[in-house]
Design a protein around this motif. Structure first.
Motif, PDB file in Angstrom:
ATOM      1  N   ASP A  59       0.834  -1.214   0.000  1.00 19.98           N
ATOM      2  CA  ASP A  59       0.000   0.000   0.000  1.00 19.98           C
ATOM      3  C   ASP A  59       0.870   1.266   0.000  1.00 19.98           C
ATOM      4  N   ALA A  60       2.184   1.100  -0.082  1.00 18.28           N
ATOM      5  CA  ALA A  60       3.157   2.182  -0.273  1.00 18.28           C
ATOM      6  C   ALA A  60       3.326   3.122   0.917  1.00 18.28           C
ATOM      7  N   VAL A  61       2.675   2.832   2.055  1.00 13.23           N
ATOM      8  CA  VAL A  61       2.788   3.778   3.172  1.00 13.23           C
ATOM      9  C   VAL A  61       3.542   3.231   4.385  1.00 13.23           C
ATOM     10  N   SER A  62       4.244   2.118   4.208  1.00 10.00           N
ATOM     11  CA  SER A  62       5.177   1.734   5.259  1.00 10.00           C
ATOM     12  C   SER A  62       6.366   1.022   4.640  1.00 10.00           C
ATOM     13  N   GLY A  63       7.455   1.025   5.383  1.00 10.08           N
ATOM     14  CA  GLY A  63       8.675   0.393   4.891  1.00 10.08           C
ATOM     15  C   GLY A  63       9.571   0.044   6.058  1.00 10.08           C
ATOM     16  N   HIS A  64      10.685  -0.612   5.752  1.00 13.30           N
ATOM     17  CA  HIS A  64      11.625  -0.995   6.821  1.00 13.30           C
ATOM     18  C   HIS A  64      12.996  -1.265   6.223  1.00 13.30           C
ATOM     19  N   SER A  70       2.589   2.462  -5.311  1.00 10.23           N
ATOM     20  CA  SER A  70       3.959   2.828  -4.961  1.00 10.23           C
ATOM     21  C   SER A  70       4.122   4.338  -5.014  1.00 10.23           C
ATOM     22  N   LEU A  71       4.963   4.827  -4.112  1.00 13.58           N
ATOM     23  CA  LEU A  71       5.211   6.268  -3.976  1.00 13.58           C
ATOM     24  C   LEU A  71       6.708   6.530  -4.022  1.00 13.58           C
ATOM     25  N   PRO A  72       7.143   7.537  -4.764  1.00 16.80           N
ATOM     26  CA  PRO A  72       8.580   7.845  -4.777  1.00 16.80           C
ATOM     27  C   PRO A  72       9.053   8.330  -3.408  1.00 16.80           C
ATOM     28  N   THR A  73       8.134   8.916  -2.618  1.00 17.98           N
ATOM     29  CA  THR A  73       8.498   9.432  -1.291  1.00 17.98           C
ATOM     30  C   THR A  73       8.915   8.294  -0.369  1.00 17.98           C
ATOM     31  N   THR A  74       8.018   7.299  -0.202  1.00 18.35           N
ATOM     32  CA  THR A  74       8.323   6.183   0.709  1.00 18.35           C
ATOM     33  C   THR A  74       9.592   5.462   0.247  1.00 18.35           C
ATOM     34  N   MET A  75       9.688   5.228  -1.071  1.00 21.48           N
ATOM     35  CA  MET A  75      10.854   4.502  -1.581  1.00 21.48           C
ATOM     36  C   MET A  75      12.136   5.308  -1.374  1.00 21.48           C
ATOM     37  N   GLY A  76      12.061   6.630  -1.560  1.00 22.14           N
ATOM     38  CA  GLY A  76      13.230   7.481  -1.348  1.00 22.14           C
ATOM     39  C   GLY A  76      13.653   7.493   0.114  1.00 22.14           C
ATOM     40  N   ILE A  77      12.669   7.524   1.026  1.00 27.37           N
ATOM     41  CA  ILE A  77      12.974   7.525   2.466  1.00 27.37           C
ATOM     42  C   ILE A  77      13.638   6.206   2.865  1.00 27.37           C
ATOM     43  N   VAL A  78      13.082   5.095   2.384  1.00 27.60           N
ATOM     44  CA  VAL A  78      13.657   3.783   2.723  1.00 27.60           C
ATOM     45  C   VAL A  78      15.066   3.662   2.140  1.00 27.60           C
ATOM     46  N   ALA A  79      15.268   4.133   0.914  1.00 29.14           N
ATOM     47  CA  ALA A  79      16.613   4.104   0.316  1.00 29.14           C
ATOM     48  C   ALA A  79      17.573   4.957   1.156  1.00 29.14           C
ATOM     49  N   GLY A  80      17.112   6.098   1.646  1.00 32.57           N
ATOM     50  CA  GLY A  80      17.938   6.972   2.486  1.00 32.57           C
ATOM     51  C   GLY A  80      18.318   6.302   3.801  1.00 32.57           C
ATOM     52  N   PHE A  81      17.334   5.658   4.446  1.00 33.82           N
ATOM     53  CA  PHE A  81      17.611   4.904   5.687  1.00 33.82           C
ATOM     54  C   PHE A  81      18.646   3.816   5.422  1.00 33.82           C
ATOM     55  N   LEU A  82      18.450   3.146   4.304  1.00 34.16           N
ATOM     56  CA  LEU A  82      19.292   2.002   3.953  1.00 34.16           C
ATOM     57  C   LEU A  82      20.747   2.443   3.750  1.00 34.16           C
ATOM     58  N   VAL A  83      20.954   3.461   2.935  1.00 29.79           N
ATOM     59  CA  VAL A  83      22.327   3.878   2.624  1.00 29.79           C
ATOM     60  C   VAL A  83      22.964   4.590   3.821  1.00 29.79           C
ATOM     61  N   GLN A  84      22.161   5.350   4.590  1.00 26.52           N
ATOM     62  CA  GLN A  84      22.711   5.993   5.789  1.00 26.52           C
ATOM     63  C   GLN A  84      23.296   4.931   6.727  1.00 26.52           C
ATOM     64  N   ASN A  85      22.538   3.842   6.923  1.00 27.57           N
ATOM     65  CA  ASN A  85      23.007   2.786   7.816  1.00 27.57           C
ATOM     66  C   ASN A  85      24.129   1.973   7.181  1.00 27.57           C
ATOM     67  N   GLY A  88      11.771   0.771  11.171  1.00 26.87           N
ATOM     68  CA  GLY A  88      10.548   0.784  10.370  1.00 26.87           C
ATOM     69  C   GLY A  88      10.115   2.214  10.082  1.00 26.87           C
ATOM     70  N   TYR A  89       9.243   2.368   9.110  1.00 26.73           N
ATOM     71  CA  TYR A  89       8.704   3.688   8.750  1.00 26.73           C
ATOM     72  C   TYR A  89       7.205   3.533   8.472  1.00 26.73           C
ATOM     73  N   ILE A  90       6.400   4.147   9.331  1.00 25.06           N
ATOM     74  CA  ILE A  90       4.947   4.099   9.153  1.00 25.06           C
ATOM     75  C   ILE A  90       4.546   5.505   8.711  1.00 25.06           C
ATOM     76  N   ALA A  91       4.371   5.697   7.398  1.00 25.26           N
ATOM     77  CA  ALA A  91       4.195   7.041   6.835  1.00 25.26           C
ATOM     78  C   ALA A  91       2.956   7.754   7.372  1.00 25.26           C
ATOM     79  N   LEU A  92       1.851   7.040   7.568  1.00 21.48           N
ATOM     80  CA  LEU A  92       0.605   7.714   7.952  1.00 21.48           C
ATOM     81  C   LEU A  92       0.689   8.337   9.337  1.00 21.48           C
ATOM     82  N   LYS A  93       1.588   7.853  10.168  1.00 23.36           N
ATOM     83  CA  LYS A  93       1.742   8.404  11.520  1.00 23.36           C
ATOM     84  C   LYS A  93       3.118   9.018  11.740  1.00 23.36           C
ATOM     85  N   ASP A  94       3.973   9.001  10.725  1.00 20.63           N
ATOM     86  CA  ASP A  94       5.369   9.375  10.901  1.00 20.63           C
ATOM     87  C   ASP A  94       5.948   8.727  12.157  1.00 20.63           C
TER      88      ASP A  94
END
Ligand code: ATP
Ligand code: ZN
Length: 291
Positions: A172-177, A215-230, A246-252
């Motif tokens: 549903d494009a609004v969470s990631g990890h 799919s959303l470029p925002t969620t995917m970009g945030i997850v990619a950022g978390f991934l490369v930062q770590n 984890g990243y739950i977009a609807l609640k930040d």
């Protein structure tokens, strides 16, 4: 006056000097080591292509990319690929853009399915021998979107004791990890799949046949950022590396946790790595308390 102050700042035209400022400021004392590091990115789709671009812009030494798919118009709601690249293999399109952005990075690209027996063996050989020095790579980043591919990466990394990061975005494009997996020390993908951990839902039932995934470029970009930062923190040894973020977009909301390995994991290689890790711990003398 403000503008004058801003322009007083030293700005070097060399992009590396902005990265090396991280060393001078004490954020990352060994930043220059980035040029000696090799990273495998499996899946250069919505997350993997952006993660690859970040690594290349950070000055990574070598990048190995794997994907079996072609660029399609349907991918244009994500970042990185452009409409003129439609029909090209994702790895060929990615290689072209990435080496255009930073020609100093060594790139290997493989347009195949990592889960077939023959390709799997080759994939394992690139983990153990694809490093910039001919040895093992420093890190594997999983940016695939299905269970079978994750199981294949898990199996390969458990077999050879390779540390890797798993990443994912929900249908549903609004969470990631993202999740760090160190064979024997931390939970492997078969000890407890992260999507089950995060939401109590089995990913196999989450992927519904005939239902168009969002799919959303925002969620995917945030997850990619978390991934490369770590990935940077892990490879260059600074800050704290997240085990699971984890990243739950609807609640930040950003749940974080540490997942220990399951002694009854279904992967025999995982159980073997757990025993080896415990033996190594037992052999390390405990730090003696000062009298
Ligand atoms: P969607 O499924 O939403 O249309 P997608 O297939 O591009 O999009 P992403 O989540 O953006 O999926 O990216 C995942 C990437 O992982 C894809 O480019 C896909 O081709 C790649 N991938 C998945 N499984 C494998 C595999 N077994 N071997 C190689 N590449 C894989
Ligand atoms: Zn396991």
């Amino acid at each position: 006056r403000k503008i004058a102050q801003l322009s007083d700042k030293v700005v070097d035209s060399n992009p590396y000097s902005r990265l090396m400022a991280l060393k001078k400021m004490g954020v990352c004392p060994k930043y220059e080591d980035i040029r000696l590091k090799t990273v495998i990115v499996v899946g250069v789709g919505g997350v993997g292509s952006v993660a690859s671009e970040m690594l290349v812009r950070c000055g990574v030494g070598k990048l190995l990319i794997f994907d079996y798919d072609k660029v399609e118009l349907a991918n244009m709601n994500r970042l990185f690929y452009t409409p003129d690249q439609c029909g090209m293999t994702k790895v060929a399109a990615a290689r072209k853009s990435l080496s255009f952005i930073n020609p100093d990075v060594q790139i290997e690209d493989y347009n195949y399915n990592i889960t077939t027996v023959e390709n799997f063996e080759h994939f394992v050989s690139r983990i153990t021998g694809g490093g910039i020095d001919g040895g093992p790579v420093d890190l594997v980043l999983s940016c695939v979107d299905n269970f079978q591919a994750r199981i294949a990466i898990n199996q390969a990394c458990n077999e050879v004791g390779q540390t890797w990061f798993e990443s994912g975005v929900s249908e549903d494009a609004v969470s990631g990890h993202i999740q760090l997996l160190k064979p024997g020390e931390l939970a492997c993908f078969e000890c407890a799949p992260p999507l089950i951990v995060a939401s109590g839902v089995d990913e196999k039932t989450l992927k519904r046949e005939g239902v168009c995934a969002a799919s959303l470029p925002t969620t995917m970009g945030i997850v990619a950022g978390f991934l490369v930062q770590n990935a940077l923190k892990y490879m260059l040894d600074f800050g704290q590396v997240s085990n699971y973020l984890g990243y739950i977009a609807l609640k930040d909301h950003f749940p974080a946790m540490t997942l220990r390995p399951n002694p009854e994991c279904s992967s025999a290689w995982c159980r073997k790595q757990q025993a080896a890790f415990q033996a190594k711990l037992a052999a390390t003398p405990a730090p003696t308390a000062k009298a």
